[in-house]
Write a protein that holds these residues in place. Structure first.
Motif, PDB file in Angstrom:
ATOM      1  N   THR A 104     -16.391   8.297  -5.838  1.00  0.00           N
ATOM      2  CA  THR A 104     -15.118   7.840  -6.921  1.00  0.00           C
ATOM      3  C   THR A 104     -15.173   7.634  -8.054  1.00  0.00           C
ATOM      4  N   THR A 121      -5.163   7.779  -0.403  1.00  0.00           N
ATOM      5  CA  THR A 121      -5.225   6.095   0.277  1.00  0.00           C
ATOM      6  C   THR A 121      -5.989   6.475   1.052  1.00  0.00           C
ATOM      7  N   ASN A 164      -3.221   5.705 -10.194  1.00  0.00           N
ATOM      8  CA  ASN A 164      -3.798   5.738  -9.103  1.00  0.00           C
ATOM      9  C   ASN A 164      -3.531   4.745  -8.442  1.00  0.00           C
ATOM     10  N   ARG A 177       0.743  -1.046   0.318  1.00  0.00           N
ATOM     11  CA  ARG A 177      -0.009  -0.106   0.190  1.00  0.00           C
ATOM     12  C   ARG A 177       0.966   1.513  -0.148  1.00  0.00           C
ATOM     13  N   PRO A 233     -12.560   0.461  -4.959  1.00  0.00           N
ATOM     14  CA  PRO A 233     -12.656   1.731  -5.664  1.00  0.00           C
ATOM     15  C   PRO A 233     -14.353   0.950  -6.920  1.00  0.00           C
ATOM     16  N   LEU A 234     -15.255   1.368  -6.054  1.00  0.00           N
ATOM     17  CA  LEU A 234     -15.999   1.261  -7.174  1.00  0.00           C
ATOM     18  C   LEU A 234     -17.060  -0.375  -7.426  1.00  0.00           C
ATOM     19  N   ASP A 235     -16.018  -0.832  -6.350  1.00  0.00           N
ATOM     20  CA  ASP A 235     -16.607  -2.085  -5.943  1.00  0.00           C
ATOM     21  C   ASP A 235     -15.360  -3.089  -7.160  1.00  0.00           C
ATOM     22  N   ASP A 249       1.221   3.920  -3.013  1.00  0.00           N
ATOM     23  CA  ASP A 249       0.561   5.103  -2.863  1.00  0.00           C
ATOM     24  C   ASP A 249       0.549   6.253  -4.094  1.00  0.00           C
ATOM     25  N   ASN A 291     -18.719   5.176  -3.240  1.00  0.00           N
ATOM     26  CA  ASN A 291     -18.670   4.218  -4.684  1.00  0.00           C
ATOM     27  C   ASN A 291     -19.267   5.920  -5.514  1.00  0.00           C
ATOM     28  N   LEU A 317      -6.423   3.037  -5.760  1.00  0.00           N
ATOM     29  CA  LEU A 317      -7.658   3.639  -5.733  1.00  0.00           C
ATOM     30  C   LEU A 317      -8.042   3.651  -7.079  1.00  0.00           C
ATOM     31  N   GLU A 318      -8.028   3.373  -8.349  1.00  0.00           N
ATOM     32  CA  GLU A 318      -7.903   3.580  -9.837  1.00  0.00           C
ATOM     33  C   GLU A 318      -9.452   2.293  -9.957  1.00  0.00           C
ATOM     34  N   PRO A 319     -10.164   2.881 -10.523  1.00  0.00           N
ATOM     35  CA  PRO A 319     -11.531   1.867 -11.134  1.00  0.00           C
ATOM     36  C   PRO A 319     -11.232   0.926 -12.536  1.00  0.00           C
ATOM     37  N   LYS A 320     -10.828   2.076 -13.087  1.00  0.00           N
ATOM     38  CA  LYS A 320     -10.428   2.052 -14.234  1.00  0.00           C
ATOM     39  C   LYS A 320      -9.752   0.594 -14.820  1.00  0.00           C
TER      40      LYS A 320
END
Lengths: 310, 439
Positions: free
Chosen positions: B411, B262, A145, A122, A257-259, A126, B408, A148-151
């Protein structure tokens, strides 16, 4: 012919194992199946609703998202770890110097606490202060990210040509990379044991016949190692479907991020322990185990016959 | 000898057992110990699961020791049990196991889930006792918002928790970074805030703000825009005020005025200390930690959250309450005795002065020590002023799930997955569905 005394001894020896399996395995299994047919909300009593929990799950976007997260994770971790571990094990097997030290180094991640390792990862990942982004900056590349990156990673790699929802998110790829790093140590040790069991004279004979390293590995080593590889494939697939601790430790809540890191186990856990939906959680658990059983049968049927038993 | 099919069948059975066994272990069986419905995790002491860390945890332990010495009754023991989410998960697992501590800290949304399980006792029931209860006068001394937030309409309008460590959302500002950008005062409105962020970016090249994605902070921004999040049994995330709150996040992200940290790392605090950012939004309880990091009290300050309309300000009430679990009579009584002791004016003042949390009683503000405290640093009064217009988040069943959905949505906007309006509209739909499913 079996003697009565043998039968009594067998029953006596097997009883404790059956008792433990019955209490902690078979009993909960049937109770979970039973629960899955009820609307059971913690503290809210229970109502029989037939297969509604199953139909809700199978029509739920969140359930299918967790299924695909599990699928991408298994697809990323299992083959890559096996291939990587095979090459590491083959290299270590032939190493003449520092063999013990190198083996220890490769095995260390496996024996290190997942939570402790995850904390280090982590920090490394970061976005503002991590080493990973520092290296990208030094190389003149754009920072990421990471966890933390959902893409989707494919979308990022393709510069946005591929839709952001296609394939695993970058956060999930980080979890996959972490688990490859963790579990390769175990696989390397098992593969080393498998390699040690192959008679050297067969490989030497192949080499005398003019086989290259790759020809020898492909036609001699791999077939003789296939029972070990099959074992590793099945065990790691099961573990991939049950993975939880690395997801939880890396993302803080497992969902990411975003599940996009919410695999089926995390989804099950969230419904069961966070949202108190016991019946629905039980239905998800049953579906998870059905999916796992189906995949294992496919795996067994597809590769079982190719396994060479000496 | 087993053939391949036989081996496969055996393997499948094994997998089934492994995959499902942990779920089936969670059964509902009452222990019926003659007291409450749940067994205490420690019969010798009233265990209190709390989340405080560092000096605050030490100070709480001191208060507990003083209580134990003063009462000479059934002792209380405080156990650091992770953050609020960890404690919630521990409590829900313990409810399944029918074994609970005497009390634990909890957000209102968590308490609602415990109340549905029948695991918590109604605090109102303790009030009536002439010796150990609370008089009408005492009750009137508590800030109304703190009583209101602990009263659960879904459960007969009873109080299932009691205010413990409450705080309000504040804007912390780094004077050194503001000065670099030629700014002196913190913003009063969100428009001013955005202007200042742009100035900071242009003049210093620095990010203005670090964002920790958090449902309560998002709710606080919506409140400060003049909006609400829940009315008449439905969420209101599609309101113009709520959309404006998400648009603010969108602007901060697209103009690269803010970055996301984070979760749970508190990296915003270290970046604030290293002059990498000008602002961070944290609760008033974060003051102690920032004061330790910043050292120079003239280098930073805290102000109320920027507002859409400074004449009608709003912020969100943060922090936890105490739940008392339905264990044995002596455990429940000890838990209530401690709760009452902790929220007394004297202890409330001590707690507030040492930690940055707010006292739960109005009389605490008249305490002589508070005057001294207010005169020590010009910003010390700001959180207390904000308390007057702080709003509580909903305490309805299912809000715990809604919190995840809010995070969500935030985010989605921060990462550019969705536009602000779409994220807010989708959030409303999902949140209403989640609330309906929780009933």
């Amino acid at each position: 012919m079996k003697r009565p005394r043998d039968t009594r001894l067998a029953v006596m020896l097997l009883t404790p194992a059956f008792a433990v399996l019955g209490v902690f395995g078979v009993g909960p299994l049937f109770y979970a199946i039973y629960m899955s047919f009820f609307r059971m909300v913690r503290g809210g009593g229970k109502t029989f609703i037939g297969a509604s929990n199953y139909s809700e799950a199978l029509t739920s976007e969140e359930f299918w998202n967790s299924f695909f997260v599990t699928f991408y994770y298994a697809l990323g971790v299992v083959p890559v770890t096996i291939v990587l571990s095979f090459f590491i094990a083959a290299g270590l097997f032939r190493a003449t110097r520092f063999r013990g030290l190198l083996r220890t180094l490769f095995f260390l991640p496996y024996v290190t606490s997942v939570v402790a390792s995850a904390m280090i990862w982590r920090v490394l990942l970061d976005p503002s202060a991590g080493v990973a982004n520092h290296l990208l900056r030094v190389a003149g590349l754009s920072t990421q990210n990471w966890l933390l990156e959902p893409k989707g990673a494919l979308s990022i790699l393709s510069g946005g040509v591929i839709d952001i929802g296609v394939g695993p998110s970058l956060a999930l790829c980080c979890v996959i990379a972490f688990d490859i790093w963790i579990s390769s140590g175990f696989m390397v040790v098992v593969l080393l044991a498998g390699l040690s069991a192959i008679p050297r004279e067969i490989e030497e004979a192949a080499r005398i016949d003019g086989a290259s390293w790759w020809q020898s590995a492909r036609n001699v080593t791999l077939p003789l190692l296939s029972p070990t590889l099959m074992f590793l494939a099945i065990v790691s697939l099961i573990r991939a479907f049950q993975a939880f601790s690395s997801f939880f430790a890396l993302t803080g809540n497992g969902r990411g991020p975003l599940d996009t890191t919410q695999n089926m186990t995390v989804y099950l856990y969230a419904n069961f322990y966070e949202y108190g939906r016991l019946g629905y959680g039980a239905a998800v658990a049953v579906l998870l185990c059905v999916a796992l059983a189906a995949l294992t049968i496919v795996q067994w049927r597809a590769f079982g016959r190719k396994v060479y038993y000496r | 000898m087993l053939n391949n099919n036989g081996k496969a069948a055996g393997l499948v059975l094994g997998l089934v057992l492994v995959a499902v066994s942990d779920v089936g272990c969670g059964t509902d069986t009452s222990t019926g110990d003659g007291g409450g419905q749940f067994s205490p995790i420690d019969a010798e002491v009233a265990t209190f699961w709390d989340r405080q860390t560092t000096e605050t945890a030490e100070f709480l332990a001191t208060i507990v020791d003083e209580f134990n010495e003063a009462t000479d009754g059934f002792p209380v023991k405080v156990v650091r049990s992770g953050n609020y989410g960890d404690i919630y998960r521990k409590v829900t697992a313990s409810i399944q196991a029918r074994t609970l501590p005497a009390m634990a800290v909890a957000y209102e949304s968590m308490t609602a889930e415990y109340a549905r399980s029948g695991a918590v006792v109604a605090i109102d029931d303790f009030f009536a006792n002439p010796e150990t209860g609370l008089s009408e006068e005492d009750l009137a001394d508590f800030f109304p918002a703190l009583i209101e937030t602990n009263t659960f309409a879904d459960f007969g309008g009873k109080m299932y928790s009691f205010p413990f460590s409450k705080s309000v959302l504040m804007l912390y500002f780094n004077k050194r970074v503001l000065a670099e950008a030629g700014l002196t005062d913190p913003p009063a409105t969100w428009d001013e805030f955005l202007d200042q962020c742009r100035t900071i970016k242009t003049k210093t090249g620095k990010y203005a703000l670090a964002i920790d994605v958090d449902a309560s902070t998002m709710d606080g921004i919506i409140f400060s825009m003049g909006g609400s999040v829940f009315e008449d049994g439905k969420t209101t995330f599609d309101s113009e005020e709520s959309i404006r709150a998400f648009q603010l996040i969108e602007t901060l992200a697209t103009e690269k005025l803010a970055y996301q940290i984070t979760p749970r790392t508190f990296n915003d605090e270290s970046d604030f200390q290293q002059d990498k950012i000008a602002f961070t939004m944290r609760t008033s309880a974060g003051k102690a930690s920032l004061a330790r990091l910043m050292e120079d009290p003239d280098a930073w300050g805290m102000a109320r959250l920027p507002q859409a309309d400074p004449g009608d300000p709003h912020t969100v009430l943060f922090g936890s309450n105490i739940c008392i679990f339905d264990t044995t009579g002596e455990q429940r009584d000890a838990a209530w005795a401690f709760t009452k002791y902790f929220t007394s004016t004297e202890v409330s003042v001590k707690w507030a002065l040492s930690t940055g949390y707010l006292p739960s009683r109005k009389s605490a503000l008249d305490h002589p020590d508070m005057d001294t405290f207010f005169s020590q640093w010009e910003y010390n009064r700001a959180p207390f002023d904000s308390l007057a217009f702080a709003k509580a988040e909903p305490n309805v069943l299912g809000w715990q799930r809604v919190r995840s959905l809010i995070e969500n949505a935030e985010t989605e906007v921060l990462t550019g997955v969705k536009g602000a309006r779409q994220a807010a509209v989708d959030l409303k739909e999902k949140a209403d569905r989640a609330l309906a499913a929780a009933q």
